[in-house]
Motif scaffolding. Structure first.
Motif, mmCIF file in Angstrom:
data_model
loop_
_atom_site.group_PDB
_atom_site.id
_atom_site.type_symbol
_atom_site.label_atom_id
_atom_site.label_comp_id
_atom_site.label_asym_id
_atom_site.label_seq_id
_atom_site.Cartn_x
_atom_site.Cartn_y
_atom_site.Cartn_z
ATOM 1 N N GLU A 59 34.752 31.984 43.238
ATOM 2 C CA GLU A 59 34.234 32.023 41.871
ATOM 3 C C GLU A 59 35.272 32.705 40.991
ATOM 4 O OE1 GLU A 59 31.305 35.809 41.422
ATOM 5 O OE2 GLU A 59 30.511 34.184 42.671
ATOM 6 N N PRO A 60 35.294 32.344 39.723
ATOM 7 C CA PRO A 60 36.271 32.963 38.815
ATOM 8 C C PRO A 60 36.027 34.470 38.699
ATOM 9 C CG PRO A 60 35.171 31.098 37.759
ATOM 10 C CD PRO A 60 34.473 31.352 39.066
ATOM 11 N N PHE A 61 37.113 35.225 38.584
ATOM 12 C CA PHE A 61 37.001 36.668 38.370
ATOM 13 C C PHE A 61 36.257 36.890 37.066
ATOM 14 C CE2 PHE A 61 38.572 40.534 36.345
ATOM 15 C CZ PHE A 61 38.275 41.473 37.321
ATOM 16 N N ASP A 62 35.275 37.782 37.088
ATOM 17 C CA ASP A 62 34.447 38.057 35.913
ATOM 18 C C ASP A 62 34.504 39.555 35.611
ATOM 19 O OD1 ASP A 62 32.468 38.409 33.995
ATOM 20 O OD2 ASP A 62 30.929 37.310 35.105
ATOM 21 N N ARG A 63 35.280 39.889 34.584
ATOM 22 C CA ARG A 63 35.429 41.295 34.200
ATOM 23 C C ARG A 63 34.073 41.908 33.855
ATOM 24 N NH1 ARG A 63 39.208 44.907 31.789
ATOM 25 N NH2 ARG A 63 38.091 46.331 30.407
ATOM 26 N N LYS A 65 31.126 41.205 35.051
ATOM 27 C CA LYS A 65 30.365 41.474 36.272
ATOM 28 C C LYS A 65 30.865 42.755 36.931
ATOM 29 C CE LYS A 65 29.046 39.159 40.577
ATOM 30 N NZ LYS A 65 29.208 37.929 41.367
ATOM 31 N N LEU A 66 32.179 42.926 36.959
ATOM 32 C CA LEU A 66 32.775 44.137 37.522
ATOM 33 C C LEU A 66 32.327 45.364 36.722
ATOM 34 C CD1 LEU A 66 34.785 45.460 39.501
ATOM 35 C CD2 LEU A 66 36.593 44.921 37.855
ATOM 36 N N GLU A 67 32.385 45.263 35.410
ATOM 37 C CA GLU A 67 31.993 46.385 34.549
ATOM 38 C C GLU A 67 30.511 46.724 34.722
ATOM 39 O OE1 GLU A 67 32.520 47.834 29.914
ATOM 40 O OE2 GLU A 67 33.396 45.944 30.565
ATOM 41 N N ARG A 68 29.663 45.698 34.826
ATOM 42 C CA ARG A 68 28.220 45.935 35.011
ATOM 43 C C ARG A 68 27.936 46.647 36.330
ATOM 44 N NH1 ARG A 68 28.140 40.923 32.749
ATOM 45 N NH2 ARG A 68 27.936 39.867 34.743
ATOM 46 N N SER A 69 28.602 46.213 37.412
ATOM 47 C CA SER A 69 28.320 46.838 38.709
ATOM 48 C C SER A 69 28.771 48.297 38.730
ATOM 49 C CB SER A 69 28.956 46.043 39.852
ATOM 50 O OG SER A 69 30.346 46.058 39.768
ATOM 51 N N ILE A 70 29.883 48.593 38.090
ATOM 52 C CA ILE A 70 30.341 49.982 38.018
ATOM 53 C C ILE A 70 29.403 50.794 37.125
ATOM 54 C CG2 ILE A 70 32.204 51.495 37.203
ATOM 55 C CD1 ILE A 70 34.169 49.286 38.154
ATOM 56 N N ALA A 71 28.971 50.210 36.016
ATOM 57 C CA ALA A 71 28.047 50.909 35.107
ATOM 58 C C ALA A 71 26.714 51.204 35.796
ATOM 59 C CB ALA A 71 27.826 50.083 33.846
ATOM 60 N N ILE A 72 26.241 50.286 36.633
ATOM 61 C CA ILE A 72 24.990 50.512 37.364
ATOM 62 C C ILE A 72 25.155 51.694 38.313
ATOM 63 C CG2 ILE A 72 23.475 49.549 39.158
ATOM 64 C CD1 ILE A 72 23.858 46.811 37.713
ATOM 65 N N ALA A 73 26.286 51.757 39.007
ATOM 66 C CA ALA A 73 26.535 52.873 39.922
ATOM 67 C C ALA A 73 26.610 54.197 39.159
ATOM 68 C CB ALA A 73 27.825 52.639 40.707
ATOM 69 N N CYS A 74 27.092 54.152 37.921
ATOM 70 C CA CYS A 74 27.270 55.371 37.116
ATOM 71 C C CYS A 74 26.059 55.704 36.240
ATOM 72 C CB CYS A 74 28.509 55.233 36.224
ATOM 73 S SG CYS A 74 30.049 55.163 37.144
ATOM 74 N N ARG A 75 25.016 54.883 36.319
ATOM 75 C CA ARG A 75 23.837 55.096 35.470
ATOM 76 C C ARG A 75 23.259 56.492 35.663
ATOM 77 N NH1 ARG A 75 19.926 50.525 36.312
ATOM 78 N NH2 ARG A 75 21.468 49.420 35.087
ATOM 79 N N ARG A 86 38.212 52.057 31.411
ATOM 80 C CA ARG A 86 39.567 52.290 31.928
ATOM 81 C C ARG A 86 39.666 51.911 33.400
ATOM 82 N NH1 ARG A 86 40.289 58.053 30.494
ATOM 83 N NH2 ARG A 86 39.083 57.841 28.617
ATOM 84 N N LEU A 87 38.634 52.234 34.173
ATOM 85 C CA LEU A 87 38.625 51.877 35.591
ATOM 86 C C LEU A 87 38.621 50.358 35.756
ATOM 87 C CD1 LEU A 87 38.437 52.464 38.609
ATOM 88 C CD2 LEU A 87 35.957 52.790 38.323
ATOM 89 N N VAL A 88 37.789 49.673 34.992
ATOM 90 C CA VAL A 88 37.727 48.216 35.064
ATOM 91 C C VAL A 88 39.080 47.610 34.686
ATOM 92 C CG1 VAL A 88 36.657 46.146 34.064
ATOM 93 C CG2 VAL A 88 35.243 48.107 34.672
ATOM 94 N N THR A 89 39.686 48.100 33.618
ATOM 95 C CA THR A 89 40.998 47.607 33.185
ATOM 96 C C THR A 89 42.040 47.851 34.269
ATOM 97 O OG1 THR A 89 40.461 47.938 30.855
ATOM 98 C CG2 THR A 89 42.802 47.833 31.421
ATOM 99 N N ALA A 90 42.014 49.027 34.881
ATOM 100 C CA ALA A 90 42.982 49.344 35.936
ATOM 101 C C ALA A 90 42.820 48.411 37.130
ATOM 102 C CB ALA A 90 42.823 50.796 36.372
ATOM 103 N N ILE A 91 41.584 48.146 37.521
ATOM 104 C CA ILE A 91 41.338 47.235 38.643
ATOM 105 C C ILE A 91 41.800 45.827 38.298
ATOM 106 C CG2 ILE A 91 39.527 46.108 40.009
ATOM 107 C CD1 ILE A 91 37.997 48.824 39.866
ATOM 108 N N GLN A 92 41.470 45.368 37.089
ATOM 109 C CA GLN A 92 41.873 44.027 36.669
ATOM 110 C C GLN A 92 43.398 43.902 36.641
ATOM 111 O OE1 GLN A 92 40.351 42.737 32.871
ATOM 112 N NE2 GLN A 92 41.144 40.677 33.131
ATOM 113 N N ARG A 93 44.088 44.879 36.095
ATOM 114 C CA ARG A 93 45.557 44.860 36.035
ATOM 115 C C ARG A 93 46.165 44.867 37.436
ATOM 116 N NH1 ARG A 93 45.304 42.576 32.256
ATOM 117 N NH2 ARG A 93 45.128 43.375 30.165
ATOM 118 N N GLN A 94 45.570 45.672 38.321
ATOM 119 C CA GLN A 94 46.062 45.738 39.698
ATOM 120 C C GLN A 94 45.932 44.370 40.375
ATOM 121 O OE1 GLN A 94 44.223 48.950 41.845
ATOM 122 N NE2 GLN A 94 45.397 48.573 43.694
ATOM 123 N N ILE A 95 44.830 43.692 40.144
ATOM 124 C CA ILE A 95 44.627 42.361 40.727
ATOM 125 C C ILE A 95 45.611 41.369 40.116
ATOM 126 C CG2 ILE A 95 43.026 40.424 40.923
ATOM 127 C CD1 ILE A 95 40.755 42.549 40.971
#
Length: 153
Positions: A59-63, A65-75, A86-95
């Motif tokens: 499936e296409p990478f979905d920024r 979706k990544l941001e939502r899953s991290i936000a849920i963990a940080c709720r 910043r974490l999402v951007t760093a992960i996306q750039r790394q990929i």
């Protein structure tokens, strides 16, 4: 840009400015059909990325979706939204800079785990409980115990 309220095809940009981290541009738009205002974000995309899921599903990478899953963990944790972005951007750039157009979902999961470990230990454990598919309380206890041992070193 299609209006999210009425679906009209055209909108007019009223204001553009870079975001705080400089990784995207925030645009305020007004629909030419209904007059509603909405915000869009424009980001640089180096290449089309595909996430290879279990059983070789792709499936296409979905920024988002990544941001939502991290936000849920940080709720309900003292983690600012800008740190999540910043974490999402760093992960996306790394990929994107890995040179691969396909990335295993497990690699993305490990990147999230590493980022959350540095960000907030409770969010890290929450994410791990879903990512590692804890089946019973003992799994949770063992993992939480290993996290607290790392913190004491």
């Amino acid at each position: 840009m299609r209006c999210p309220f009425c679906g009209h095809e055209d909108s007019q940009v009223k204001d553009s400015r870079p975001t705080e981290d400089g990784a995207s541009i925030r645009r305020r738009r007004q629909c030419e059909g209904c007059g509603a205002r909405f915000t869009t974000f424009e980001r640089i995309q180096l290449r089309e990325l595909t996430v290879v899921k279990s059983e070789n599903r792709r499936e296409p990478f979905d920024r988002g979706k990544l941001e939502r899953s991290i936000a849920i963990a940080c709720r309900k944790r003292p983690v600012e939204q800008t740190r999540i972005e910043r974490l999402v951007t760093a992960i996306q750039r790394q990929i994107e800079t890995s040179g691969e157009s396909e990335v295993p979902a497990s690699t993305v999961g490990e990147m999230v785990m590493d980022g959350l470990k540095a960000l907030d230990s409770v969010a890290y454990i929450r994410f791990a409980s879903v990512y590692k598919d804890f089946r019973e309380a003992k799994d949770f206890e063992d993992f939480a115990g290993s996290v607290s041992e790392v913190g004491r070193e």
